[in-house]
Enzyme design. Structure first.
Site, mmCIF file in Angstrom:
data_model
loop_
_atom_site.group_PDB
_atom_site.id
_atom_site.type_symbol
_atom_site.label_atom_id
_atom_site.label_comp_id
_atom_site.label_asym_id
_atom_site.label_seq_id
_atom_site.Cartn_x
_atom_site.Cartn_y
_atom_site.Cartn_z
ATOM 1 N N THR A 236 4.177 1.938 2.427
ATOM 2 C CA THR A 236 5.490 2.125 1.810
ATOM 3 C C THR A 236 6.231 3.289 2.446
ATOM 4 O O THR A 236 7.404 3.178 2.825
ATOM 5 C CB THR A 236 5.345 2.351 0.298
ATOM 6 O OG1 THR A 236 4.816 1.167 -0.309
ATOM 7 C CG2 THR A 236 6.684 2.689 -0.345
ATOM 8 N N SER A 237 5.563 4.424 2.597
ATOM 9 C CA SER A 237 6.210 5.602 3.171
ATOM 10 C C SER A 237 6.609 5.367 4.622
ATOM 11 O O SER A 237 7.671 5.823 5.067
ATOM 12 C CB SER A 237 5.287 6.819 3.069
ATOM 13 O OG SER A 237 4.156 6.687 3.920
ATOM 14 N N GLY B 116 0.831 -1.201 0.000
ATOM 15 C CA GLY B 116 0.000 0.000 0.000
ATOM 16 C C GLY B 116 0.864 1.249 0.000
ATOM 17 O O GLY B 116 2.056 1.219 0.334
ATOM 18 N N CYS B 117 0.249 2.371 -0.356
ATOM 19 C CA CYS B 117 1.004 3.623 -0.475
ATOM 20 C C CYS B 117 1.435 4.161 0.886
ATOM 21 O O CYS B 117 2.616 4.459 1.100
ATOM 22 C CB CYS B 117 0.197 4.660 -1.244
ATOM 23 S SG CYS B 117 -1.507 4.872 -0.658
ATOM 24 N N TYR B 118 0.494 4.267 1.832
ATOM 25 C CA TYR B 118 0.882 4.704 3.169
ATOM 26 C C TYR B 118 1.921 3.771 3.786
ATOM 27 O O TYR B 118 2.939 4.239 4.316
ATOM 28 C CB TYR B 118 -0.344 4.779 4.082
ATOM 29 C CG TYR B 118 -1.232 5.986 3.903
ATOM 30 C CD1 TYR B 118 -0.728 7.283 4.007
ATOM 31 C CD2 TYR B 118 -2.599 5.844 3.680
ATOM 32 C CE1 TYR B 118 -1.555 8.393 3.869
ATOM 33 C CE2 TYR B 118 -3.430 6.937 3.545
ATOM 34 C CZ TYR B 118 -2.909 8.216 3.642
ATOM 35 O OH TYR B 118 -3.729 9.311 3.511
#
Length: 345
Positions: free
Chosen positions: A152-153, A148-150
């Site tokens: 990953t960060s 997921g994008c969140y």
């Protein structure tokens, strides 16, 4: 050439995949599908890609796309990739899934947060596809679960501190902000311009679906059971994620030690950039790139380590990372087709 098929190519992650893969020197896109646009020329839907892709949304069934491809990217909504994975594995092909369907080691966690899990062929070998953490485990898998994008960060921001035991595993607080494209291409009232513009809102407070994904990978890195406080926010911009993470250093650990550890951990990584002292990421500086920028600070007043991480949610947070995973699966340098700076301004 790697023959690529994309199932669900009409959404934001789909168009970002097309943008990247259309310029990839080792890729031939052989088929694209969409439930809503069969037979339509892709560049009619997305004129920005006119001259870069000359395909129509395929009227062929998914089985035919699988037959023609070496690797299939699935950009379908959650819950739709299980049957596709069974077919892909049966044909001895590879699947890179951009939904949450294969991200969890324990399918009961998926069921709790997303819903029922259909029957999955035992031959489906899957891996959580964050290359900076799991690339060595990808060699023998046929399904890669794109993160997921969140997560990953957040995971990239915390990985060195947890892997080297520099930070305490309790009390980690994550404040993340995302652009509107993170909500996807499907229209919704909450994402109308008049609703989002000149406004910032928290959502999924204490119940966001990415929380267990973050906790799974942080627990793996620290070899302990980690729970986090994670609060995402919607901000009025198109793309980008900025995560600010608060945690406590273990006794005797200084910011200098932390910085040395981060630089060592990511020393051979193409896409993770550790910023200099006093510099902190901006989403603008990762816009359109597969890069993750990380800044570090120590708050002497509270005794907290502050980690700031920025990515483009559609690139490193989704489609760019998917291409990075494809490169890894097929033995290419991971930056093939991805070694581009951010778009600025």
């Amino acid at each position: 050439m790697i023959k690529v098929g994309i199932v669900g190519a009409s959404g934001y992650t789909g168009v970002e995949l097309i943008r990247i893969l259309s310029l990839h020197p080792e890729v031939d896109i052989v088929g694209i599908t969409s439930n809503n646009h069969e037979g339509r020329e892709y560049s009619d839907l997305y004129p920005s890609l006119k001259g870069y892709i000359n395909l129509r949304f395929d009227e062929l069934c998914e089985a035919e796309i699988i037959r023609k491809s070496d690797v299939i990217f699935s950009a379908l909504p959650n819950g739709h990739a299980y049957g596709l994975a069974n077919e892909v594995v049966a044909k001895n092909k590879k699947l890179i899934d951009l939904s949450a369907d294969f991200r969890f080691n324990d399918f009961s966690v998926y069921e709790k947060w997303y819903g029922p899990v259909p029957l999955i062929d035992q031959k489906v070998k899957r891996i959580y596809g964050l290359p900076e953490i799991h690339r060595m485990e990808m060699k023998d898998v046929n399904v890669v679960a794109n993160p997921g994008c969140y997560p990953t960060s957040v995971i990239l921001g915390l990985a060195p501190g947890l892997r080297y035991g520099l930070i305490k595993t309790e009390g980690i607080i994550i404040d993340s902000k995302s652009g509107v494209s993170g909500a996807g291409h499907k229209p919704s009232f909450a994402n109308l311009y008049a609703e989002c513009n000149e406004s910032v809102k928290a959502y999924g407070v204490a119940c966001h679906r990415h929380t267990p994904e973050i906790e799974q990978e942080l627990s793996y890195l620290s070899e302990s059971n980690i729970k986090v406080t994670f609060t995402p926010h919607l901000v009025p911009m198109t793309r980008g994620i900025l995560s600010t993470i608060y945690c406590e250093l273990r006794d005797g650990i200084t910011l200098y030690i932390v910085r040395e550890a981060f630089e060592e951990f990511y020393s051979n990584e193409s896409f993770v950039k550790i910023l200099d002292d006093g510099q902190f990421p901006r989403t603008k500086d990762t816009y359109g790139s597969n890069n993750c920028h990380i800044g570090l600070a120590y708050d002497e007043h509270t005794g907290k380590l502050i980690i700031v991480s920025a990515i483009d949610n559609l690139v490193k947070g989704a489609s760019g990372q998917a291409v990075q995973n494809m490169n890894n699966l097929f033995g290419l340098p991971e930056d093939t087709g991805l070694n581009l700076p951010a778009i600025y301004p």
